[in-house]
Design a protein around this motif. Sequence first.
Motif, mmCIF file in Angstrom:
data_model
loop_
_atom_site.group_PDB
_atom_site.id
_atom_site.type_symbol
_atom_site.label_atom_id
_atom_site.label_comp_id
_atom_site.label_asym_id
_atom_site.label_seq_id
_atom_site.Cartn_x
_atom_site.Cartn_y
_atom_site.Cartn_z
ATOM 1 N N ASN A 1 36.501 42.855 52.508
ATOM 2 C CA ASN A 1 36.420 42.229 53.578
ATOM 3 C C ASN A 1 34.928 41.863 53.957
ATOM 4 O O ASN A 1 34.613 40.908 54.758
ATOM 5 C CB ASN A 1 36.625 43.120 54.753
ATOM 6 C CG ASN A 1 38.373 43.470 54.903
ATOM 7 O OD1 ASN A 1 39.074 42.680 54.543
ATOM 8 N ND2 ASN A 1 38.650 44.698 55.496
ATOM 9 N N ALA A 2 33.866 42.391 53.352
ATOM 10 C CA ALA A 2 32.710 42.029 53.205
ATOM 11 C C ALA A 2 32.385 40.961 52.422
ATOM 12 O O ALA A 2 31.009 40.678 52.283
ATOM 13 C CB ALA A 2 31.548 43.264 52.826
ATOM 14 N N GLY A 3 33.354 40.331 51.745
ATOM 15 C CA GLY A 3 32.875 39.088 50.965
ATOM 16 C C GLY A 3 32.378 39.340 49.772
ATOM 17 O O GLY A 3 32.089 38.634 48.878
ATOM 18 N N CYS A 4 32.490 40.787 49.203
ATOM 19 C CA CYS A 4 32.187 41.299 47.801
ATOM 20 C C CYS A 4 33.122 41.479 46.934
ATOM 21 O O CYS A 4 34.332 41.617 47.145
ATOM 22 C CB CYS A 4 31.195 42.574 48.030
ATOM 23 S SG CYS A 4 29.903 42.282 49.372
ATOM 24 N N THR A 5 32.910 41.388 45.581
ATOM 25 C CA THR A 5 33.741 41.735 44.416
ATOM 26 C C THR A 5 33.594 43.118 44.073
ATOM 27 O O THR A 5 32.671 43.700 43.890
ATOM 28 C CB THR A 5 33.439 40.978 43.367
ATOM 29 O OG1 THR A 5 33.308 39.482 43.334
ATOM 30 C CG2 THR A 5 34.356 41.061 42.066
ATOM 31 N N PRO A 6 34.721 43.805 44.023
ATOM 32 C CA PRO A 6 34.786 45.324 43.743
ATOM 33 C C PRO A 6 34.794 45.314 42.221
ATOM 34 O O PRO A 6 35.035 44.750 41.283
ATOM 35 C CB PRO A 6 36.523 45.688 44.037
ATOM 36 C CG PRO A 6 36.852 44.702 44.907
ATOM 37 C CD PRO A 6 36.146 43.409 44.539
ATOM 38 N N HIS A 7 33.871 46.334 41.780
ATOM 39 C CA HIS A 7 33.409 46.616 40.367
ATOM 40 C C HIS A 7 33.758 48.070 40.111
ATOM 41 O O HIS A 7 33.331 48.833 40.647
ATOM 42 C CB HIS A 7 32.049 46.473 39.953
ATOM 43 C CG HIS A 7 31.596 46.430 38.738
ATOM 44 N ND1 HIS A 7 30.667 45.536 38.373
ATOM 45 C CD2 HIS A 7 31.986 47.163 37.592
ATOM 46 C CE1 HIS A 7 30.380 45.846 36.975
ATOM 47 N NE2 HIS A 7 31.328 46.657 36.558
#
Length: 362
Positions: A83-89
């Motif tokens: 939702n924050a526009g980030c990619t999970p790592h």
Amino acid sequence: NLCKNFKKYLNDCIDSNFVSSVGKKVDEFENSISKYTNSKYAIATINGTCAIHLGLKLLGAKYGDEVMLPSLTFAGTTNAVLNAGCTPHFLESEYETLGIDPIKLDKYLKNNTKIKKGECYNKKTKKKIASIIVVHVFGHPSKIEQISKISRKYKIPLLEDAAECIGSFYKKKHLGTYGKIGVISFNGNKTITTGGGGILLTGDKKISDLAKHLSLNSKTSHKWEYIHDREGFNYGMPAINAALGLAQLEKLNKFVNSKRKLYKKYQARFKYFHFLRLMKEPKNAKSNYWLQTVILEKEFKNLKSLFLKATNSSGIITRPIWRPMHKLKHLKNCPKMKLKIVEDIYSRAINIPSSPNLTKIL
């Protein structure tokens, strides 16, 4: 058990005409949580996932950044990252706490990241790593001190997902207060509930003030105009939910003590079960034992499906732990460490009935 004072606090809300996200009960609930956790500031939200999303924004996460988090977590943590526009790592876990393995994390960051102008970047993707989210699993502390040290070493802001941890401490310090920002959930299945709700903890006044502002749609103060000075979120906890939370807080210690007693009763019952072990709190911890968890010994992991089927067929509700995030179809291509331990834990761990009321039965 919604607690005897809920009706009184609810009526106070109704009589005041402030039942939404601006109301005296919200302030009272925030102050009570702040006092209980010994966090300088507490900002109440509509749920824990929104609080994590808000926390990422406050730590500077931007569209296209990466956020590191364990693959062994509830989907809400990952959803907040998305939702924050980030990619999970996704990061590897370890057996004692089921949380992030700090030794493997340190080695992985050393080999796969570089620090540039005070920020950490993934060498392969070239993306900035905006945060590490530490998840304290089932109410037990992860190895938070070691992970905090690593986050500072590699210039990555730390966010604590202590969603399940109201009433859990490590070295007498409440979980959610080790990182710059911590989050606790008060969903209906938690140790205490506000129906739906969460809270963001911080020791930083600037973060606290901005968190409250953003959570109320970034509306500035004016007698009649609607003026919003930046992107905001409708994340404020309604006063009605806060009223329930205040009533529940009065019974928190009783609930935690009952859950801890339940662990001891299970421990006594499972003493001679050679095919499994009961998860216990780590050294120097006082856990709330939100979910009681058994882990099958490796040579008996083929019993998992049989265990689940037999118990549920008998009316005993048991559940497998969360399917690892990297195994979900929409997340399979996300960057990740080698996750052999996560997959092994998933193949053997089962959550068993954990209500504090069970102490009266067992």
